[in-house]
Design a protein around this motif. Structure first.
Motif, PDB file in Angstrom:
ATOM      1  N   LYS A   1     -54.043 -36.173 -12.955  1.00 15.18           N
ATOM      2  CA  LYS A   1     -52.786 -35.525 -12.600  1.00 15.18           C
ATOM      3  C   LYS A   1     -51.654 -36.230 -13.330  1.00 15.18           C
ATOM      4  CE  LYS A   1     -51.918 -33.717  -8.750  1.00 15.18           C
ATOM      5  NZ  LYS A   1     -51.459 -33.504  -7.357  1.00 15.18           N
ATOM      6  N   VAL A   2     -50.542 -35.530 -13.462  1.00 16.43           N
ATOM      7  CA  VAL A   2     -49.375 -36.128 -14.105  1.00 16.43           C
ATOM      8  C   VAL A   2     -48.985 -37.421 -13.407  1.00 16.43           C
ATOM      9  CG1 VAL A   2     -46.906 -35.811 -14.529  1.00 16.43           C
ATOM     10  CG2 VAL A   2     -48.502 -33.939 -15.026  1.00 16.43           C
ATOM     11  N   LYS A   3     -49.087 -37.423 -12.079  1.00 12.45           N
ATOM     12  CA  LYS A   3     -48.652 -38.599 -11.314  1.00 12.45           C
ATOM     13  C   LYS A   3     -49.466 -39.847 -11.641  1.00 12.45           C
ATOM     14  CE  LYS A   3     -51.472 -38.245  -7.102  1.00 12.45           C
ATOM     15  NZ  LYS A   3     -51.442 -38.179  -5.616  1.00 12.45           N
ATOM     16  N   HIS A   4     -50.715 -39.688 -12.098  1.00 11.51           N
ATOM     17  CA  HIS A   4     -51.524 -40.854 -12.437  1.00 11.51           C
ATOM     18  C   HIS A   4     -50.897 -41.664 -13.570  1.00 11.51           C
ATOM     19  CE1 HIS A   4     -55.240 -38.475 -10.807  1.00 11.51           C
ATOM     20  NE2 HIS A   4     -54.531 -39.016  -9.845  1.00 11.51           N
ATOM     21  N   PHE A   5     -50.226 -40.984 -14.460  1.00 10.13           N
ATOM     22  CA  PHE A   5     -49.569 -41.653 -15.587  1.00 10.13           C
ATOM     23  C   PHE A   5     -48.182 -42.154 -15.197  1.00 10.13           C
ATOM     24  CE2 PHE A   5     -52.671 -38.746 -17.293  1.00 10.13           C
ATOM     25  CZ  PHE A   5     -53.254 -39.447 -18.327  1.00 10.13           C
ATOM     26  N   VAL A   6     -47.487 -41.375 -14.382  1.00 13.36           N
ATOM     27  CA  VAL A   6     -46.134 -41.733 -13.985  1.00 13.36           C
ATOM     28  C   VAL A   6     -46.144 -42.946 -13.063  1.00 13.36           C
ATOM     29  CG1 VAL A   6     -44.053 -40.941 -12.791  1.00 13.36           C
ATOM     30  CG2 VAL A   6     -45.343 -39.352 -14.267  1.00 13.36           C
ATOM     31  N   GLU A   7     -47.037 -42.930 -12.054  1.00  9.33           N
ATOM     32  CA  GLU A   7     -47.068 -44.023 -11.083  1.00  9.33           C
ATOM     33  C   GLU A   7     -47.475 -45.346 -11.700  1.00  9.33           C
ATOM     34  OE1 GLU A   7     -49.667 -42.584  -8.064  1.00  9.33           O
ATOM     35  OE2 GLU A   7     -48.153 -41.296  -7.120  1.00  9.33           O
ATOM     36  N   LYS A   8     -48.267 -45.292 -12.778  1.00  8.90           N
ATOM     37  CA  LYS A   8     -48.668 -46.517 -13.474  1.00  8.90           C
ATOM     38  C   LYS A   8     -47.675 -46.935 -14.553  1.00  8.90           C
ATOM     39  CE  LYS A   8     -53.612 -45.709 -12.745  1.00  8.90           C
ATOM     40  NZ  LYS A   8     -54.919 -45.427 -13.393  1.00  8.90           N
ATOM     41  N   GLY A   9     -46.612 -46.153 -14.733  1.00  7.55           N
ATOM     42  CA  GLY A   9     -45.601 -46.479 -15.728  1.00  7.55           C
ATOM     43  C   GLY A   9     -46.072 -46.301 -17.163  1.00  7.55           C
ATOM     44  N   ILE A  10     -47.073 -45.434 -17.358  1.00  6.81           N
ATOM     45  CA  ILE A  10     -47.621 -45.234 -18.704  1.00  6.81           C
ATOM     46  C   ILE A  10     -46.751 -44.275 -19.503  1.00  6.81           C
ATOM     47  CG2 ILE A  10     -49.609 -44.394 -20.010  1.00  6.81           C
ATOM     48  CD1 ILE A  10     -51.341 -45.197 -17.582  1.00  6.81           C
ATOM     49  N   PHE A  11     -46.433 -43.121 -18.903  1.00  2.34           N
ATOM     50  CA  PHE A  11     -45.588 -42.120 -19.537  1.00  2.34           C
ATOM     51  C   PHE A  11     -44.586 -41.584 -18.520  1.00  2.34           C
ATOM     52  CE2 PHE A  11     -49.738 -41.281 -21.845  1.00  2.34           C
ATOM     53  CZ  PHE A  11     -49.366 -41.915 -23.019  1.00  2.34           C
ATOM     54  N   ALA A  12     -43.473 -41.057 -19.015  1.00  4.93           N
ATOM     55  CA  ALA A  12     -42.553 -40.316 -18.164  1.00  4.93           C
ATOM     56  C   ALA A  12     -43.218 -38.997 -17.772  1.00  4.93           C
ATOM     57  CB  ALA A  12     -41.240 -40.052 -18.888  1.00  4.93           C
ATOM     58  N   GLU A  13     -42.732 -38.376 -16.697  1.00  5.12           N
ATOM     59  CA  GLU A  13     -43.375 -37.158 -16.190  1.00  5.12           C
ATOM     60  C   GLU A  13     -43.435 -36.067 -17.247  1.00  5.12           C
ATOM     61  OE1 GLU A  13     -42.690 -33.802 -12.676  1.00  5.12           O
ATOM     62  OE2 GLU A  13     -41.709 -35.769 -12.544  1.00  5.12           O
ATOM     63  N   LYS A  14     -42.341 -35.823 -17.963  1.00  2.10           N
ATOM     64  CA  LYS A  14     -42.316 -34.769 -18.973  1.00  2.10           C
ATOM     65  C   LYS A  14     -43.308 -35.052 -20.085  1.00  2.10           C
ATOM     66  CE  LYS A  14     -39.215 -32.343 -22.162  1.00  2.10           C
ATOM     67  NZ  LYS A  14     -37.816 -32.254 -22.663  1.00  2.10           N
ATOM     68  N   THR A  15     -43.382 -36.297 -20.513  1.00  3.71           N
ATOM     69  CA  THR A  15     -44.299 -36.673 -21.588  1.00  3.71           C
ATOM     70  C   THR A  15     -45.752 -36.538 -21.147  1.00  3.71           C
ATOM     71  OG1 THR A  15     -42.673 -38.230 -22.466  1.00  3.71           O
ATOM     72  CG2 THR A  15     -44.955 -38.506 -23.196  1.00  3.71           C
ATOM     73  N   ALA A  16     -46.051 -37.003 -19.933  1.00  6.97           N
ATOM     74  CA  ALA A  16     -47.417 -36.916 -19.424  1.00  6.97           C
ATOM     75  C   ALA A  16     -47.872 -35.469 -19.340  1.00  6.97           C
ATOM     76  CB  ALA A  16     -47.505 -37.574 -18.053  1.00  6.97           C
ATOM     77  N   ARG A  17     -47.011 -34.599 -18.826  1.00 11.90           N
ATOM     78  CA  ARG A  17     -47.372 -33.176 -18.719  1.00 11.90           C
ATOM     79  C   ARG A  17     -47.572 -32.566 -20.105  1.00 11.90           C
ATOM     80  NH1 ARG A  17     -43.941 -32.009 -15.419  1.00 11.90           N
ATOM     81  NH2 ARG A  17     -45.265 -31.916 -13.556  1.00 11.90           N
ATOM     82  N   GLN A  18     -46.719 -32.922 -21.033  1.00 13.02           N
ATOM     83  CA  GLN A  18     -46.836 -32.404 -22.404  1.00 13.02           C
ATOM     84  C   GLN A  18     -48.174 -32.815 -23.021  1.00 13.02           C
ATOM     85  OE1 GLN A  18     -43.687 -33.719 -25.024  1.00 13.02           O
ATOM     86  NE2 GLN A  18     -44.921 -33.362 -26.859  1.00 13.02           N
ATOM     87  N   TYR A  19     -48.552 -34.074 -22.846  1.00  9.44           N
ATOM     88  CA  TYR A  19     -49.806 -34.574 -23.435  1.00  9.44           C
ATOM     89  C   TYR A  19     -51.022 -33.931 -22.778  1.00  9.44           C
ATOM     90  CZ  TYR A  19     -47.265 -38.282 -25.917  1.00  9.44           C
ATOM     91  OH  TYR A  19     -46.445 -38.984 -26.769  1.00  9.44           O
ATOM     92  N   LEU A  20     -51.005 -33.820 -21.451  1.00  8.45           N
ATOM     93  CA  LEU A  20     -52.142 -33.226 -20.750  1.00  8.45           C
ATOM     94  C   LEU A  20     -52.292 -31.748 -21.121  1.00  8.45           C
ATOM     95  CD1 LEU A  20     -51.748 -34.920 -17.256  1.00  8.45           C
ATOM     96  CD2 LEU A  20     -53.503 -35.401 -18.964  1.00  8.45           C
ATOM     97  N   ASN A  21     -51.188 -31.049 -21.251  1.00 11.46           N
ATOM     98  CA  ASN A  21     -51.257 -29.651 -21.669  1.00 11.46           C
ATOM     99  C   ASN A  21     -51.786 -29.542 -23.102  1.00 11.46           C
ATOM    100  OD1 ASN A  21     -50.359 -28.504 -19.268  1.00 11.46           O
ATOM    101  ND2 ASN A  21     -48.194 -28.662 -19.843  1.00 11.46           N
ATOM    102  N   LYS A  22     -51.400 -30.481 -23.940  1.00  6.44           N
ATOM    103  CA  LYS A  22     -51.905 -30.483 -25.309  1.00  6.44           C
ATOM    104  C   LYS A  22     -53.420 -30.655 -25.332  1.00  6.44           C
ATOM    105  CE  LYS A  22     -51.823 -30.687 -29.806  1.00  6.44           C
ATOM    106  NZ  LYS A  22     -51.596 -29.454 -30.613  1.00  6.44           N
ATOM    107  N   LEU A  23     -53.942 -31.576 -24.526  1.00  3.41           N
ATOM    108  CA  LEU A  23     -55.388 -31.781 -24.459  1.00  3.41           C
ATOM    109  C   LEU A  23     -56.092 -30.561 -23.872  1.00  3.41           C
ATOM    110  CD1 LEU A  23     -55.792 -35.525 -23.380  1.00  3.41           C
ATOM    111  CD2 LEU A  23     -55.532 -34.540 -25.652  1.00  3.41           C
ATOM    112  N   SER A  24     -55.413 -29.844 -22.999  1.00  2.00           N
ATOM    113  CA  SER A  24     -55.979 -28.603 -22.475  1.00  2.00           C
ATOM    114  C   SER A  24     -56.071 -27.548 -23.581  1.00  2.00           C
ATOM    115  CB  SER A  24     -55.126 -28.074 -21.313  1.00  2.00           C
ATOM    116  OG  SER A  24     -55.133 -28.972 -20.236  1.00  2.00           O
TER     117      SER A  24
END
Length: 372
Positions: A322-345
């Protein structure tokens, strides 16, 4: 000396023999040959697992499948989808149901592992914690007044009849458990750890020290014992999968010892389970590592994703991200995480799913490997 068997299945078997058993029950050509095969398989698994830098991948994937399979032995079932979804959301919000019980098993597997890191020996306090975590109960060793029976399941003519009655009485269960723990902890008793584990598992189930959850607690003890004795660094042996697939043989072999003293059948069963599941887990780990590396190469080559190694690591620590897995760990901002996950989809590495209004990203290859 002949092994003393259970004379009356309807009465508490307070005559359950103490350990160790006579050497003649396990020092046979057939058992020793199977022991060699089991040790070779578990040694290869250990050698493969220690060189993997991302241990979280094994911890969160292999152990979750072990939890699901062990719970299925006790007729606690769920689908992979429901289990992975519950895990990705954190089980703390679950009030009840099979997903919560299975995730409790996984927590017990890892909390017990860390507990034993700080203990010189396996003790009753450790067993009590495992039991309480697995079942969600707050009590401990069953009381002498508890009328515990193991009954025939199913709907046949013998359904509901007692097939075994574990020991009962003031201090009896505690004494039997002390003897079992002395046997497991005493390295001066020169028995191979795999044989000791098999003997100890039978004894634990025969003692049946708790009101509930003895099967799951005993199977966790099996894995932790092998870690404690240095055969594995992490509790990743997928032993319950074999038992699920050979469930009738498992219960037949258990009863064979208490009713006929058939130790060779039981020991052969457990050693074969170790060999088979160690090999299965070894190949499963290889498959996960190989596809992880291939996906990482594809992300590097075909995208401009920042920190592709970390992105790949996270999507391989559990099937549903989920997007929150990246946000809560401070890996990516929410917008960036969603963009990357959608790209992999879009690249068909992940599959975007909406369940109950929540958005998940399923790692298709990891899901496939774990479901085999």
């Amino acid at each position: 000396m002949a092994y003393r068997v259970n004379p009356d299945r309807n009465k508490p078997w307070n005559g359950l023999p103490d350990l160790p058993i006579e050497e003649s029950y396990y020092r046979t050509v057939d058992i020793l040959e199977q022991l060699v095969n089991a040790k070779a398989a578990i040694s290869r698994l250990q050698g493969r697992s220690v060189v993997i830098p991302d241990q979280g991948m094994l911890i969160n994937t292999i152990s979750l499948q072990e939890a699901k399979a062990s719970s299925a032995i006790e007729n606690i079932f769920t689908t992979d989808d429901e289990l992975y979804k519950a895990y990705s959301e954190n089980a703390s919000h679950l009030q009840s149901g099979p997903q919560k019980e299975i995730l409790h098993y996984r927590e017990a597997l890892w909390e017990g592992y860390h507990d034993l890191e700080n203990k010189e020996k396996i003790d009753k306090e450790y067993l009590g914690k495992i039991y309480q975590k697995v079942t969600g109960q707050g009590d401990g060793i069953r009381q002498p007044f508890a009328q515990t029976y193991i009954r025939q399941g199913g709907s046949g003519p013998n359904a509901g009849k007692a097939i075994y009655t574990p020991p009962r009485g003031m201090g009896i269960v505690e004494a039997k458990l002390d003897n079992l723990l002395d046997f497991l902890n005493d390295d001066s008793i020169r028995v191979d750890p795999l044989i000791k584990m098999a003997i100890g598992h039978l004894q634990f189930e025969a003692i049946h020290p708790f009101r509930d959850g003895n099967g799951r607690t005993g199977r966790i003890l099996n894995i932790h014992y092998l870690v404690k004795k240095g055969l594995l660094d992490y509790p990743i042996l997928f032993l319950s999968k074999y038992i699920v697939e050979h469930k009738e043989d498992y219960y037949h072999a258990l009863a064979g010892v208490t009713q006929r003293g058939a130790w060779s059948t039981w020991l052969s069963y457990i050693l074969k389970a170790v060999e088979t599941t160690a090999n299965d887990t070894y190949y499963r780990i290889n498959d996960i590592v190989n596809v992880k590396d291939a996906i990482l190469d594809t992300i590097r080559r075909e995208t401009d994703v920042l920190r592709p190694e970390i992105l790949t690591e996270v999507i391989f620590t559990q099937p549903y991200s989920k997007v929150k897995h990246f946000v809560e760990k401070g890996i990516f901002a929410e917008k960036t995480a969603r963009q990357y996950l959608n790209k992999l989809s879009d690249m068909h590495i992940l599959e975007r799913r909406t369940i109950d209004g929540n958005h998940y990203y399923l790692n298709l290859e990891l899901y496939r490997i774990l479901s085999q």
